[in-house]
Design an enzyme around this catalytic site. Structure first.
Site, PDB file in Angstrom:
ATOM      1  N   GLU A  31       0.805  -1.201   0.000  1.00 25.46           N
ATOM      2  CA  GLU A  31       0.000   0.000   0.000  1.00 25.46           C
ATOM      3  C   GLU A  31       0.851   1.270   0.000  1.00 25.46           C
ATOM      4  O   GLU A  31       1.933   1.307   0.588  1.00 25.46           O
ATOM      5  CB  GLU A  31      -0.860   0.006   1.263  1.00 25.46           C
ATOM      6  CG  GLU A  31      -1.879   1.110   1.261  1.00 25.46           C
ATOM      7  CD  GLU A  31      -2.589   1.179   2.593  1.00 25.46           C
ATOM      8  OE1 GLU A  31      -3.814   1.096   2.606  1.00 25.46           O
ATOM      9  OE2 GLU A  31      -1.903   1.302   3.617  1.00 25.46           O
TER      10      GLU A  31
ATOM     11  N   CYS B  95       3.508   8.075   1.472  1.00 32.73           N
ATOM     12  CA  CYS B  95       3.985   7.017   2.376  1.00 32.73           C
ATOM     13  C   CYS B  95       4.138   5.742   1.548  1.00 32.73           C
ATOM     14  O   CYS B  95       3.187   5.299   0.903  1.00 32.73           O
ATOM     15  CB  CYS B  95       2.942   6.848   3.484  1.00 32.73           C
ATOM     16  SG  CYS B  95       3.325   5.528   4.636  1.00 32.73           S
TER      17      CYS B  95
ATOM     18  N   CYS C  51       6.460  -8.255   6.750  1.00 30.09           N
ATOM     19  CA  CYS C  51       7.643  -7.789   7.490  1.00 30.09           C
ATOM     20  C   CYS C  51       8.078  -8.891   8.445  1.00 30.09           C
ATOM     21  O   CYS C  51       7.247  -9.565   9.060  1.00 30.09           O
ATOM     22  CB  CYS C  51       7.324  -6.522   8.276  1.00 30.09           C
ATOM     23  SG  CYS C  51       8.747  -5.876   9.193  1.00 30.09           S
TER      24      CYS C  51
ATOM     25  N   CYS D  47       6.555  -6.904  15.062  1.00 29.90           N
ATOM     26  CA  CYS D  47       6.158  -6.093  16.226  1.00 29.90           C
ATOM     27  C   CYS D  47       4.730  -6.465  16.637  1.00 29.90           C
ATOM     28  O   CYS D  47       3.874  -6.719  15.788  1.00 29.90           O
ATOM     29  CB  CYS D  47       6.238  -4.607  15.891  1.00 29.90           C
ATOM     30  SG  CYS D  47       7.901  -4.096  15.429  1.00 29.90           S
TER      31      CYS D  47
ATOM     32  N   CYS E  17       1.673  -4.368  15.312  1.00 29.91           N
ATOM     33  CA  CYS E  17       1.653  -4.044  13.876  1.00 29.91           C
ATOM     34  C   CYS E  17       1.045  -5.192  13.071  1.00 29.91           C
ATOM     35  O   CYS E  17       1.510  -6.337  13.161  1.00 29.91           O
ATOM     36  CB  CYS E  17       3.072  -3.766  13.392  1.00 29.91           C
ATOM     37  SG  CYS E  17       3.185  -3.546  11.615  1.00 29.91           S
TER      38      CYS E  17
ATOM     39  N   GLY F 177       6.560  -2.988   5.832  1.00 26.99           N
ATOM     40  CA  GLY F 177       7.930  -3.492   5.734  1.00 26.99           C
ATOM     41  C   GLY F 177       8.950  -2.693   6.519  1.00 26.99           C
ATOM     42  O   GLY F 177       8.702  -1.563   6.918  1.00 26.99           O
ATOM     43  N   GLU F 178      10.099  -3.335   6.734  1.00 27.40           N
ATOM     44  CA  GLU F 178      11.211  -2.677   7.419  1.00 27.40           C
ATOM     45  C   GLU F 178      12.240  -2.291   6.346  1.00 27.40           C
ATOM     46  O   GLU F 178      12.965  -3.153   5.832  1.00 27.40           O
ATOM     47  CB  GLU F 178      11.817  -3.647   8.453  1.00 27.40           C
ATOM     48  CG  GLU F 178      13.146  -3.224   9.046  1.00 27.40           C
ATOM     49  CD  GLU F 178      13.192  -1.790   9.540  1.00 27.40           C
ATOM     50  OE1 GLU F 178      12.401  -1.404  10.405  1.00 27.40           O
ATOM     51  OE2 GLU F 178      14.047  -1.036   9.039  1.00 27.40           O
TER      52      GLU F 178
ATOM     53  N   LEU G 277      10.611   3.654  18.491  1.00 30.62           N
ATOM     54  CA  LEU G 277      11.136   3.324  19.815  1.00 30.62           C
ATOM     55  C   LEU G 277      10.127   2.521  20.644  1.00 30.62           C
ATOM     56  O   LEU G 277      10.411   1.421  21.091  1.00 30.62           O
ATOM     57  CB  LEU G 277      11.554   4.623  20.530  1.00 30.62           C
ATOM     58  CG  LEU G 277      12.371   4.456  21.807  1.00 30.62           C
ATOM     59  CD1 LEU G 277      13.668   3.709  21.567  1.00 30.62           C
ATOM     60  CD2 LEU G 277      12.666   5.833  22.429  1.00 30.62           C
TER      61      LEU G 277
ATOM     62  N   ASN H 121      -3.556   2.014  16.217  1.00 25.80           N
ATOM     63  CA  ASN H 121      -4.699   1.658  15.394  1.00 25.80           C
ATOM     64  C   ASN H 121      -4.972   0.170  15.624  1.00 25.80           C
ATOM     65  O   ASN H 121      -4.222  -0.677  15.159  1.00 25.80           O
ATOM     66  CB  ASN H 121      -4.370   1.949  13.924  1.00 25.80           C
ATOM     67  CG  ASN H 121      -5.569   1.784  13.051  1.00 25.80           C
ATOM     68  OD1 ASN H 121      -6.695   2.042  13.472  1.00 25.80           O
ATOM     69  ND2 ASN H 121      -5.337   1.342  11.835  1.00 25.80           N
TER      70      ASN H 121
ATOM     71  N   CYS I 168     -12.266   0.472   3.024  1.00 20.76           N
ATOM     72  CA  CYS I 168     -11.286  -0.606   2.985  1.00 20.76           C
ATOM     73  C   CYS I 168     -11.957  -1.952   3.201  1.00 20.76           C
ATOM     74  O   CYS I 168     -11.590  -2.930   2.583  1.00 20.76           O
ATOM     75  CB  CYS I 168     -10.267  -0.469   4.120  1.00 20.76           C
ATOM     76  SG  CYS I 168      -8.952   0.631   3.765  1.00 20.76           S
TER      77      CYS I 168
HETATM   78  N1  SAH Z   1       9.176  -0.877   9.699  1.00 21.48           N
HETATM   79  C1  SAH Z   1       9.387   0.495   9.899  1.00 21.48           C
HETATM   80  C2  SAH Z   1       8.515   1.377   9.011  1.00 21.48           C
HETATM   81  C3  SAH Z   1       7.095   0.953   8.770  1.00 21.48           C
HETATM   82  S1  SAH Z   1       6.032   1.012  10.155  1.00 21.48           S
HETATM   83  C4  SAH Z   1       9.208   0.857  11.355  1.00 21.48           C
HETATM   84  O1  SAH Z   1       8.761   0.029  12.132  1.00 21.48           O
HETATM   85  O2  SAH Z   1       9.579   1.980  11.708  1.00 21.48           O
HETATM   86  C5  SAH Z   1       5.731   2.747  10.307  1.00 21.48           C
HETATM   87  C6  SAH Z   1       5.271   3.158  11.686  1.00 21.48           C
HETATM   88  O3  SAH Z   1       3.949   2.642  11.957  1.00 21.48           O
HETATM   89  C7  SAH Z   1       6.165   2.646  12.790  1.00 21.48           C
HETATM   90  O4  SAH Z   1       6.495   3.640  13.702  1.00 21.48           O
HETATM   91  C8  SAH Z   1       5.269   1.614  13.437  1.00 21.48           C
HETATM   92  O5  SAH Z   1       5.627   1.418  14.754  1.00 21.48           O
HETATM   93  C9  SAH Z   1       3.904   2.203  13.279  1.00 21.48           C
HETATM   94  N2  SAH Z   1       2.799   1.235  13.477  1.00 21.48           N
HETATM   95  C10 SAH Z   1       2.779  -0.067  13.166  1.00 21.48           C
HETATM   96  N3  SAH Z   1       1.595  -0.635  13.490  1.00 21.48           N
HETATM   97  C11 SAH Z   1       0.838   0.336  14.026  1.00 21.48           C
HETATM   98  C12 SAH Z   1      -0.483   0.379  14.565  1.00 21.48           C
HETATM   99  N4  SAH Z   1      -1.251  -0.699  14.592  1.00 21.48           N
HETATM  100  N5  SAH Z   1      -0.944   1.549  15.029  1.00 21.48           N
HETATM  101  C13 SAH Z   1      -0.166   2.656  14.978  1.00 21.48           C
HETATM  102  N6  SAH Z   1       1.074   2.674  14.486  1.00 21.48           N
HETATM  103  C14 SAH Z   1       1.594   1.530  14.028  1.00 21.48           C
HETATM  104 FE1  SF4 Z   2       7.544  -3.639  13.153  1.00 17.16          FE
HETATM  105 FE2  SF4 Z   2       7.647  -1.768  11.228  1.00 17.16          FE
HETATM  106 FE3  SF4 Z   2       7.755  -4.386  10.602  1.00 17.16          FE
HETATM  107 FE4  SF4 Z   2       5.489  -3.371  11.487  1.00 17.16          FE
HETATM  108  S1  SF4 Z   2       6.512  -2.814   9.591  1.00 17.16           S
HETATM  109  S2  SF4 Z   2       6.450  -5.309  12.130  1.00 17.16           S
HETATM  110  S3  SF4 Z   2       6.229  -1.823  12.944  1.00 17.16           S
HETATM  111  S4  SF4 Z   2       9.251  -3.238  11.804  1.00 17.16           S
END
Ligand code: SAH
Ligand code: SF4
Length: 377
Positions: free
Chosen positions: A91, A104, A111, A115, A118, A165-166, A220, A301, A344
């Protein structure tokens, strides 16, 4: 098989032209046609010699991604779901504001970091995007928007690698894509207006500082290692102290004099007064004079599989005020495009990830974010 020219930065394209027996400088013309004018066929490139165009037709193509869906919000936010083949989709989201337009972009299908909060992480890792697939999101969005707004000049002024993705786990494909974004013959964006967001891949942060030091955002989400290990599993490999040291090293090369910390606000998990106070101490401990970071608090979210809920607005405000009172610039991320978020849902089931979970969740997650660089120019 012919090559996709979206996979090349300018140097790569120059090497390709040489291989075709053409002068290197021809690459500049070709590159401008592709990225600045949005050409997708060689016949459009009327100022290139016919013989060169014929050679290109035999050996190359310009292929963007297929659009699965497009949603336009009443606030002007637009999101696209692109197919990257094999049942995978990624997306991109365009967020217009008065003085800028931010895109974005996704860097991987799924990924591997996993996390807890996420949905992309819950979905698992499918594959890295190629340089051309990362760039195709920008290429498509920029030229679509120019047509839509009847503009000849640039519409997208900022790019944030905050989609799925990371990015730093797809470093080899990411860096040429960043170079095209920055190239004056490409999208001509300044390094301050291109932001890579990472969960903390320390060695790659050091490499990025040398190879292509764009603005950096670090996810962080916790003030101590025990909690961060639990939320961002990559922390076990690169714990907070190492991550913050890497941030300080990055600052030497960064286009801005601060790193942005993203902090997803999770009810009762990382949003207490104690957590905020610990963050202040952490920042002070790692500061070699003055505050060197900003915080961007992201209201979580929610999605069912996470078992987590979002902090209350009052809790987010209290948290922000503790950081602000300590002299740390802190913003609370706004959500955009709420109305098309609902739309969506209609797509659920159209695209399944490998685990069979609807992609809708992942899309909602990305979509709700308002990228930080849009707030901290
Ligand atoms: N992988 C990278 C970039 C993509 S995620 C990273 O983790 O930084 C982009 C941002 O969205 C990150 O700060 C992540 O922590 C945040 N994010 C992921 N899932 C989320 C959720 N369910 N609600 C709010 N923010 C979220
Ligand atoms: Fe974590 Fe970013 Fe990967 Fe989601 S996209 S799992 S926030 S590293």
């Amino acid at each position: 098989m012919t090559v996709n020219l979206l996979d090349y930065d300018l140097e790569g394209l120059a090497v390709f032209c040489e291989r075709l027996g053409e002068k290197r400088y021809r690459a500049v013309q070709l590159f401008r046609w592709i990225h600045q004018k949005g050409a997708s066929s060689f016949d459009e490139m009327t100022d290139l010699a016919k013989s060169f165009r014929e050679k290109l037709k035999m050996s190359a193509h310009i292929k963007a991604l297929d659009v699965i869906s497009q949603h336009i919000s009443s606030d002007g936010t637009i999101k696209w779901l692109f197919s990257v083949g094999g049942g995978d989709a990624v997306e991109s989201v365009f967020i217009p504001e008065d003085d800028r337009g931010t895109l974005c972009i996704s860097s991987q299908a799924g990924c591997a970091v996993g996390c807890r909060f996420c949905s992309t992480g819950h979905q698992g890792f499918s594959r890295n995007l190629k340089t051309g697939e990362i760039l195709a999101q920008l290429w498509f969005a920029e030229h679509f928007l120019r047509t839509r707004f009847n503009k000849v000049e640039r519409v997208i002024s900022n790019v944030v690698m905050m989609g799925m993705g990371e990015p730093l786990q797809n470093y080899t494909e990411l860096v040429p894509a960043l170079r095209v974004m920055l190239d004056d013959h490409g999208y001509g964006l300044s390094r301050r207006r291109v932001t890579v967001s990472t969960s903390g891949v320390v060695p790659m942060m050091d490499r990025l500082a040398l190879d292509c030091p764009v603005a950096l955002a670090v996810s962080l989400h916790a003030p101590d290692d025990v909690l961060r290990d639990n939320l961002v599993p990559l922390n076990k490999k690169y714990p907070i102290a190492e991550l913050l040291d890497a941030c300080n090293r990055y600052l030497v090369h960064a286009p801005r004099d601060f790193i942005t910390f993203e902090y997803c606000m999770l009810d009762g998990v990382n949003d207490q007064v104690d957590h905020a106070n610990q963050l202040v101490s952490l920042v002070r401990k790692h500061s070699s004079g003055g505050v060197w970071c900003k915080f961007n608090l992201i209201p979580f979210n929610p999605f069912p599989a996470s078992g987590l809920t979002c902090s209350s607005p009052a809790q987010v405000k209290t948290f922000a005020s503790i950081l602000s009172a300590a002299g740390i610039v802190t913003t609370i991320r706004k959500t955009r495009g709420d109305d098309i978020d609902a739309a969506c849902g209609q797509l659920a089931g159209d695209v399944k990830d490998r685990t069979g979970i609807s992609q809708r969740i992942a899309r909602q997650r990305t979509f709700m974010l308002k990228p930080i660089s849009a707030e901290s120019k």
